[in-house]
Design an enzyme around this catalytic site. Structure first.
Site, PDB file in Angstrom:
ATOM      1  N   HIS A  85     -10.057  -4.491  -0.610  1.00  0.00           N
ATOM      2  CA  HIS A  85     -10.351  -3.379   0.298  1.00  0.00           C
ATOM      3  C   HIS A  85     -11.120  -2.298  -0.446  1.00  0.00           C
ATOM      4  O   HIS A  85     -10.726  -1.887  -1.531  1.00  0.00           O
ATOM      5  CB  HIS A  85      -9.056  -2.782   0.865  1.00  0.00           C
ATOM      6  CG  HIS A  85      -8.457  -3.630   1.948  1.00  0.00           C
ATOM      7  ND1 HIS A  85      -7.501  -3.161   2.807  1.00  0.00           N
ATOM      8  CD2 HIS A  85      -8.691  -4.915   2.313  1.00  0.00           C
ATOM      9  CE1 HIS A  85      -7.163  -4.111   3.657  1.00  0.00           C
ATOM     10  NE2 HIS A  85      -7.873  -5.208   3.375  1.00  0.00           N
ATOM     11  N   TYR A 214      -4.123   5.058   8.205  1.00  0.00           N
ATOM     12  CA  TYR A 214      -2.971   5.967   8.115  1.00  0.00           C
ATOM     13  C   TYR A 214      -3.179   7.022   9.194  1.00  0.00           C
ATOM     14  O   TYR A 214      -4.277   7.588   9.306  1.00  0.00           O
ATOM     15  CB  TYR A 214      -2.926   6.654   6.751  1.00  0.00           C
ATOM     16  CG  TYR A 214      -2.640   5.735   5.590  1.00  0.00           C
ATOM     17  CD1 TYR A 214      -3.646   4.946   5.009  1.00  0.00           C
ATOM     18  CD2 TYR A 214      -1.360   5.640   5.041  1.00  0.00           C
ATOM     19  CE1 TYR A 214      -3.382   4.108   3.935  1.00  0.00           C
ATOM     20  CE2 TYR A 214      -1.093   4.804   3.960  1.00  0.00           C
ATOM     21  CZ  TYR A 214      -2.109   4.038   3.421  1.00  0.00           C
ATOM     22  OH  TYR A 214      -1.839   3.206   2.363  1.00  0.00           O
ATOM     23  N   PRO A 306       6.798   4.978   0.705  1.00  0.00           N
ATOM     24  CA  PRO A 306       5.693   4.011   0.634  1.00  0.00           C
ATOM     25  C   PRO A 306       4.338   4.552   1.114  1.00  0.00           C
ATOM     26  O   PRO A 306       3.342   3.845   1.067  1.00  0.00           O
ATOM     27  CB  PRO A 306       6.172   2.869   1.523  1.00  0.00           C
ATOM     28  CG  PRO A 306       7.289   3.396   2.317  1.00  0.00           C
ATOM     29  CD  PRO A 306       7.849   4.560   1.605  1.00  0.00           C
ATOM     30  N   LYS A 310       2.681   3.059  -3.664  1.00  0.00           N
ATOM     31  CA  LYS A 310       2.861   3.161  -5.111  1.00  0.00           C
ATOM     32  C   LYS A 310       4.092   2.419  -5.648  1.00  0.00           C
ATOM     33  O   LYS A 310       4.200   2.196  -6.853  1.00  0.00           O
ATOM     34  CB  LYS A 310       2.978   4.644  -5.510  1.00  0.00           C
ATOM     35  CG  LYS A 310       1.683   5.419  -5.366  1.00  0.00           C
ATOM     36  CD  LYS A 310       0.607   4.878  -6.276  1.00  0.00           C
ATOM     37  CE  LYS A 310      -0.792   5.241  -5.809  1.00  0.00           C
ATOM     38  NZ  LYS A 310      -1.725   4.139  -5.960  1.00  0.00           N
ATOM     39  N   TYR A 404      -5.152   6.813  -5.100  1.00  0.00           N
ATOM     40  CA  TYR A 404      -4.811   5.648  -4.274  1.00  0.00           C
ATOM     41  C   TYR A 404      -5.106   4.360  -5.053  1.00  0.00           C
ATOM     42  O   TYR A 404      -4.341   3.404  -5.026  1.00  0.00           O
ATOM     43  CB  TYR A 404      -5.620   5.664  -2.965  1.00  0.00           C
ATOM     44  CG  TYR A 404      -5.114   4.679  -1.935  1.00  0.00           C
ATOM     45  CD1 TYR A 404      -5.689   3.420  -1.800  1.00  0.00           C
ATOM     46  CD2 TYR A 404      -4.034   4.993  -1.107  1.00  0.00           C
ATOM     47  CE1 TYR A 404      -5.227   2.507  -0.863  1.00  0.00           C
ATOM     48  CE2 TYR A 404      -3.559   4.086  -0.164  1.00  0.00           C
ATOM     49  CZ  TYR A 404      -4.157   2.854  -0.049  1.00  0.00           C
ATOM     50  OH  TYR A 404      -3.689   1.941   0.875  1.00  0.00           O
TER      51      TYR A 404
END
Ligand code: FAS
Ligand code: PHB
Length: 413
Positions: A85, A214, A306, A310, A404
């Protein structure tokens, strides 16, 4: 007492270099990497291998973990079936922002490949290597961890067992026995329990998008993730008072549609859940992460909400640090190297903890009256403005992307 009974009560003694408590991803990855360096190890796991594989957990792997799996020789299937991704979307009250992590970080990406599959690959590699794992073990106890002759006792298949070793790696998760072995007055535990949970649903339906989404909405947080082009993983924030049986599949899909940006909601493919569960969210860190020759790894030492993907990745960086320090001890004779584990591991753990806490504050709806010492409405306004700033500035998006993809692992000189 019958002879057989006497024999089963007399502990069977086995020796190894490193005793690993817990056969989840931390224990399995550590065992594989140590074995590659000729460092013998035995895993003691409380449940069956099938039970371990039945847990539906993480889905996003940082580059550091991908590299560790390559080093461990278990990356073939991930490279075939995993999906690289280059970014993800953030839905913000219906508006959509694309976080182009590859462009924002100068080329870093993440791998979408379920923790279950990582664990399966590691289990198969361990079995093929002929390494020993004692599944379905009970009464696991750690002894004399501050001496040079620590040992582990447990019961397996009715037989009392004793592993005599040089080091013990506590990879037994948040509810394990290892962290409790550190005297209470010698450990500091930091904790933030969030006033909501994540209701997760797994379905054999095509993901609503090619990458993750998200969502921050008036109705609360949602996340659209995936496991493959035909298997989706979705989450919605729910009150801690909710029970999974309160949520039919239909109710879940309807609520998810209300939280996804409109164009995604329109093309959402629904179907029967193959797994549905509610996970509580907490931030937790135990300091130190070692006590004598006992080292805490992964969820045994720390937990993150979550939101930042991580949890598994911090476990991996602990493994990377510990295995390299133990390799220095065995291959270079640097017996003091393992003393540096906790200090090195905690530096990266706290980066992951803060990032996960920060994202969770910005992306969720806090329905508790007081948050951070202020009224909910005030906290919401601060967080709404903070996320708005980061999303609408290149530098802000860079900050989100940089962490990220994961902070670099420290060099072990
Ligand atoms: P684990 O808890 O995975 O493994 C510990 C092992 O030790 C288990 O197999 C357990 O049976 C065993 N054990 C326990 N006590 C023992 C004893 N006394 N003796 C022997 N063995 C013992 N992370 C993400 O990045 N994204 C997510 O979406 C995400 N979702 C999650 C959902 C849930 C419900 C949970 C609990 C965690 C989630 N995580 C997520 C975090 C998760 O992926 C962990 O970070 C990851 O499993 C850490 O791996 P381990 O440290 O191996 O711990
Ligand atoms: C998942 O796919 O389970 C997942 C992905 C990203 C997250 C959390 C969970 O931040």
């Amino acid at each position: 007492m019958q002879l057989a009974e006497a024999q089963s009560n007399k502990p069977q003694i086995i020796k190894t270099h490193v005793a690993i408590i817990g056969g989840g991803p931390s224990g399995l990855l550590l065992g594989q990497l140590l074995s590659k360096k000729g460092i013998d190890n035995i895993i003691v796991e409380r449940v069956s291998g099938e039970y371990v594989l039945g847990r539906i957990r993480a889905g996003i792997l940082e580059q550091g973990l991908v590299s560790l799996l390559e080093e461990a020789g278990v990356s073939e299937r991930m490279k075939c079936e995993g999906q690289v991704h280059n970014g993800f979307d953030i839905g913000y009250y219906g508006k959509k922002f694309h976080i182009d992590i590859k462009a924002l970080t100068g080329g870093s990406t993440v791998m979408c490949y379920g923790q279950t599959e990582v664990t399966r690959d590691l289990m198969e590699a361990r079995a093929a290597s002929g390494l020993t794992t004692y599944y379905e073990s009970s009464d696991v106890a750690l002894h004399e961890v501050t001496t040079d002759t620590p040992y582990v006792t447990f019961t397996n298949n009715g037989q009392q067992m004793r592993i005599e070793c040089d080091y013990i790696a506590g990879c037994d998760g948040f509810h394990g026995v290892s962290r409790q072995t550190i005297p209470e007055d010698k450990r500091t535990e930091h904790e933030r329990v969030y006033p909501f949970g994540w209701l997760g649903l797994l379905s054999d339906t095509p993901p609503v998008a090619d990458e993750l989404i998200y969502c921050k909405t008036e109705r609360g947080f949602a996340l659209a993730s995936m496991r493959s082009p035909t298997r989706s993983r979705y989450y919605i924030q729910v009150p801690l008072s909710d029970k999974v049986e309160d949520w039919s599949d239909e109710a879940f899909w309807e609520e998810l549609k209300r939280r996804l940006p409109e164009d995604y909601a329109k093309r959402l493919v629904t179907g029967p859940s193959i797994e549905k569960s509610i996970a509580p969210l907490r931030s937790f860190v135990c300091e130190p992460m070692q006590w004598g020759n006992l080292f805490l790894v992964g969820d045994a030492a720390h937990i993150v909400p979550p939101t930042g993907a991580k949890g598994l990745n911090l476990a991996a960086s602990d493994v990377a640090t510990l295995y390299r320090l133990l390799t220095k001890a065995y291959q270079e004779g640097d017996k003091r190297a393992p003393e540096r584990y906790s200090e090195i591991a905690l530096r990266r753990v706290w980066h992951g903890e803060r990032y996960s806490w920060w994202l969770s504050n910005m992306l969720h709806d806090f329905d508790e009256g007081q948050v951070g010492g202020m009224e909910k409405a005030t906290f919401d306004s601060f967080m709404r403005s903070e996320l708005d700033f980061y999303l609408n500035h290149y530098e802000g998006q860079q900050v989100i992307a940089r962490q990220y993809v994961g902070m670099p692992y420290e060099d072990i000189a």
